[in-house]
Scaffold this motif. Sequence first.
Motif, mmCIF file in Angstrom:
data_model
loop_
_atom_site.group_PDB
_atom_site.id
_atom_site.type_symbol
_atom_site.label_atom_id
_atom_site.label_comp_id
_atom_site.label_asym_id
_atom_site.label_seq_id
_atom_site.Cartn_x
_atom_site.Cartn_y
_atom_site.Cartn_z
ATOM 1 N N ILE A 2 0.808 -1.217 0.000
ATOM 2 C CA ILE A 2 0.000 0.000 0.000
ATOM 3 C C ILE A 2 0.842 1.268 0.000
ATOM 4 C CG2 ILE A 2 -0.221 0.160 2.524
ATOM 5 C CD1 ILE A 2 -3.177 1.033 1.998
ATOM 6 N N ARG A 7 1.148 3.192 -3.170
ATOM 7 C CA ARG A 7 0.029 4.045 -3.570
ATOM 8 C C ARG A 7 -0.130 5.260 -2.659
ATOM 9 N NH1 ARG A 7 -4.619 2.175 -2.739
ATOM 10 N NH2 ARG A 7 -4.233 0.220 -1.637
ATOM 11 N N GLN A 8 0.097 5.057 -1.349
ATOM 12 C CA GLN A 8 -0.246 6.096 -0.382
ATOM 13 C C GLN A 8 0.909 6.506 0.526
ATOM 14 O OE1 GLN A 8 -3.752 4.879 1.811
ATOM 15 N NE2 GLN A 8 -5.070 4.942 -0.008
ATOM 16 N N ALA A 52 -0.696 6.139 4.612
ATOM 17 C CA ALA A 52 -1.632 5.013 4.594
ATOM 18 C C ALA A 52 -2.054 4.584 5.994
ATOM 19 C CB ALA A 52 -1.003 3.824 3.858
ATOM 20 N N GLU A 77 -3.821 9.927 -2.193
ATOM 21 C CA GLU A 77 -3.781 9.134 -3.423
ATOM 22 C C GLU A 77 -4.580 9.808 -4.542
ATOM 23 O OE1 GLU A 77 -4.369 4.493 -4.878
ATOM 24 O OE2 GLU A 77 -5.039 5.105 -2.881
#
Length: 553
Positions: A229, A232-233, A237, A270
């Motif tokens: 993750i 993406r973030q 996250a 994101e």
Amino acid sequence: MLHTSGPLLTVDLDAREATSEEIDDVLEAYIGGRGVATKLAHDRVPFDADPFGPENRVYFATGPMQASNMSFTGRMNCTAVSPLTDGLCSSNAGGFMSRHFADTGNAVVELTGQSDELVVVHVTDEGVEFEAVPNLEGATVPETVEFLDEEHDIGADQTAIIGPAGENQVRFASVMTSEERAFGRGGLGAVLGSKNVKALTFAGDSAPEIEIPATQMEIHREAATDDHIMKRQGTVAVMDLANELDGLPSYYFSEQQFEGVEGINGDAVEEKKYKKGTCSACAFACKLPTKDEEAGVETEGPEFEVAMAFGSNSGVDDIVDVMKSNELCDRYGLDAISCGNTVAAYLASQDEFGNVELIHELVERIAHREGVGDDLAEGIDRVHDELGVENWTVKGMDFAAHEGRVLHGQGLSYAVANRGADHMYAVFYSQEYPLVDSDDAYPPEGFDGKPKRLVEKENQMALNDSGVVCKFSRDYMTPERYEALFGADFETLLAVGERVVTLERHFNNQRGFDRADDTLPYDIDGLEAAIDEYYDIRGWTDDGTVPEDALPA
């Protein structure tokens, strides 16, 4: 044991000359990066050095892994006496500078003295040149990048730059590289400012030839193929989980949950991410290039710490506003964590949480030391009384986002860390969040087994910083892989980290630090006993000092 190679290049800013000397014994014992820089600083910087005085020295250093093609190795180290904590401090930055630095053929670059005018120091494998740059006085980081590109065809990835904040000796000024990556914590940009160094550049074709075992490609392959993750973030996250645990500092640490979290969490970031971002040779690519065309904001991030400092801790629930704060900090050369927390302290004193216009104005005032910004530029530890707010620092370093009141091992880490309330000194938080799936996971509350594990984690992170290997490699760097990469058993490698932590503590002890500085601004049941156990494992005294017979040879 694998270690970097090359000489120590000492740049005397008073005399405008540079000399080289071999330091093979130091490299063999401390590998590179933070380890080598800490050993040199401990032995060469006077224990009573003024952080802003000519006797303070700044060290830039890489490690052997910068000769690899492995993910998680696009980082390097900077060390000096910190004007924020008044102790020896190492800061770590990603980006692309580390391999350009290695191309100069030097293991370490040491800056001594003070220039009598603003200069850029150009370091190549052919020597050092000093360029007077009065035209860059007050220049922002992007303006300095533009100058170096247009005048010398030197790219941002080859540079270490300070902005106006560094020139004005803001105590949490950063050193910027690749324009948006920061040697952030500890105010080392202000040390360069005190030395009248606007920038350093690095170039050459003399990188050391260091044979790196094939294990590097196993790690690189896993970094490239893992569906993580953070790709993406980034670190933000974790924000929703922290908030659910009552562990998200908000409203200048007065609350631990933020009702506007959805506006600044991983999903919000994101949505603004428009391309991949990474560091040199790294396939993990966890960086966050973001922009909002309507607001005219483009930056990198924010990461979790900055989303806390300029978001929940400042009462701001719009990620675009946090992106703007982040962009301003990069532009002016400020540690965005310390700047955001210091701004939050001022907002608390004025009951102005959520006032975005004021927040952005304060960032600029801090960078230029204008009006109230001159006071805030001193940091929370020095200004809290005047503001009438609590002192949310340890050893002068303000807190990161991972909440020690919930994650007690991380709280212990904040208390005893030589660098103060910084999360990356041991990254203990990574083992206390409830979703951690690991044999090393700990329940958030209590201290059972945590002091021993904290010692191990501090040593391991000091090893990483000497390697130099990114701490987000933790899911990939097993003890067996450390052994394969560095050519020594894991306990021997951890002993390198132990020596680094001990030298830092001893240096700071000589500056007056002891157990009285290993404290938190809140109570955790059992903390004092945990600190006792930590000292005992380290072989330090009950007062948190290093006995002379425990010093590394």
